[in-house]
Write an enzyme that holds these catalytic residues in place. Structure first.
Site, PDB file in Angstrom:
ATOM      1  CB  CYS A 146      54.053  -4.045 -77.147  1.00  0.00           C
ATOM      2  SG  CYS A 146      52.512  -3.295 -76.605  1.00  0.00           S
ATOM      3  CB  CYS A 159      50.900  -6.063 -76.600  1.00  0.00           C
ATOM      4  SG  CYS A 159      51.111  -4.523 -77.454  1.00  0.00           S
ATOM      5  CG  ASP A 160      53.199  -9.293 -76.120  1.00  0.00           C
ATOM      6  OD1 ASP A 160      52.062  -9.643 -76.470  1.00  0.00           O
ATOM      7  OD2 ASP A 160      54.078  -8.939 -76.915  1.00  0.00           O
TER       8      ASP A 160
END
Ligand code: NDP
Length: 315
Positions: A136, A139-140
């Site tokens: 992701c 997300c990261d």
């Protein structure tokens, strides 16, 4: 074997499932939440969540899911740590059976079973999980500011992730197994125009290396041909973007789905083709797949279920 009756059965415990549980329990529906094989869902696999509104300093994925669970329990939701292995949606009340054989007899069902990112199947993906391997970018990606990363895949998701990462990172490799991108032309063009994205066509990853985290990837070009060539790239992050698989196999017999298994809903509602069965979150969303969008559909599913029960004189 136990038989448990409920007005609302929520299958899945990610942001969609718990948000549905918060709304349903505040509506005094006393929902039962079945946690499934990964309590808390995909967010428990990530580190910090910085894009969920209301957390200016960010929040750890595991913490957020604990908070959502206790918020649902505070209003009377009952959380049970079991996995649904069989459903019977042929008539109401619907019967769902768990892996211990317990039966849940439900007037309405909210499916929030999520999706799982596909991985290549390398041992190193497990070894470096959370240490440079992610599925992701949204997300990261932020943790790789000014670093070099690789994105695996040549579809629209891979292009989107690579474009997103290219605004944060110094350099982005795309590792594509064919000699072309499968993505839409517009996405291909955007990727090709971005100076800090380098596409490695006809390449497969066979391993990762690094001391305490990912420091590089072992790549093979033209694998299995007489032009086979092995080389390494130095990277700090390795992002998989080779597709997701919705966790919906158990519902296939009854629910209308697209060919990838995402549950069809009668948008803008969360109603499925079976009256009283609703779907929320990633199991019905091939596009957005964000914690906040999942939570939003979880809320809608609880409201849809409440309305359904009211219309059917169950309330
Ligand atoms: P896709 O299935 O479209 O693409 C997957 C990519 O991963 C392909 O390049 C595929 O290669 C590659 N891949 C699959 N398995 C492996 C493997 N084992 N090793 C190496 N590479 C592999 O998935 P997406 O998630 O990109 O897209 C899913 C759907 O969602 C598509 O319909 C897409 O158009 C849509 N989408 C639309 C967006 C938008 O419109 N903005 C954004 C994101 C997705 P190969 O081509 O060789 O099979």
């Amino acid at each position: 074997m136990e038989e448990i009756k409920t007005r609302v059965l929520i299958i899945g415990s990610g942001p969609a499932g718990y948000t549905a549980a918060i709304y349903a329990s505040r509506g005094n529906l006393k929902p039962i939440v079945l946690e499934g094989p990964q309590p808390g869902g995909q967010l428990t696999q990530t580190t910090e969540i910085e894009n969920f509104p209301g957390y200016p300093a960010g929040v750890q994925g595991i913490q957020m899911m604990k908070d959502l669970r206790s918020q649902a329990e505070r209003f009377g939701a009952r959380v049970i740590s079991r996995l649904i292995t069989e459903v019977d949606f042929s008539k109401r009340p619907y019967v769902c059976t768990d892996d211990r054989g317990d039966r849940y007899v439900a007037e309405s069902v909210i499916i929030a079973t999520g999706a799982s990112a596909k991985y290549l199947g390398l041992d190193d993906e497990v070894k470096y999980n959370g240490l440079g391997v992610s599925a992701c970018a949204t997300c990261d990606g932020f943790f790789y500011r000014n670093r070099t990363v690789a994105v695996v895949g040549g579809g629209d998701t891979a292009c989107e992730e690579a474009l997103y990462l290219s605004t944060i990172c110094k350099k982005v490799y795309m590792i594509v197994r064919k000699d072309y991108l499968r993505a839409s032309t517009v996405m291909q063009n955007r990727v090709r125009e971005r100076e800090n994205i380098e596409i490695l066509f006809l390449c497969n990853t066979i391993g990762l290396f690094g001391e305490d985290g990912v420091e590089g990837a072992h790549i093979v070009r033209n694998m299995g041909t007489d032009k086979e060539e092995k080389f390494d790239i130095a990277i700090d992050g390795f992002f998989l973007a080779i597709g997701h698989k919705p966790n919906t196999d158990v519902f296939k017999k009854y629910l209308k789905m697209n060919e990838e298994g995402y549950i069809w809903t009668d948008a803008p509602t969360t109603a499925t083709n079976i009256a009283g069965v609703f779907a929320a979150g990633d199991c019905a969303d091939p596009i957005y797949r964000q914690a906040v969008t999942s939570a939003g559909t979880g809320c809608r599913a609880a409201m849809d279920a409440e309305r359904f029960l009211m219309d059917n004189d169950e309330l």
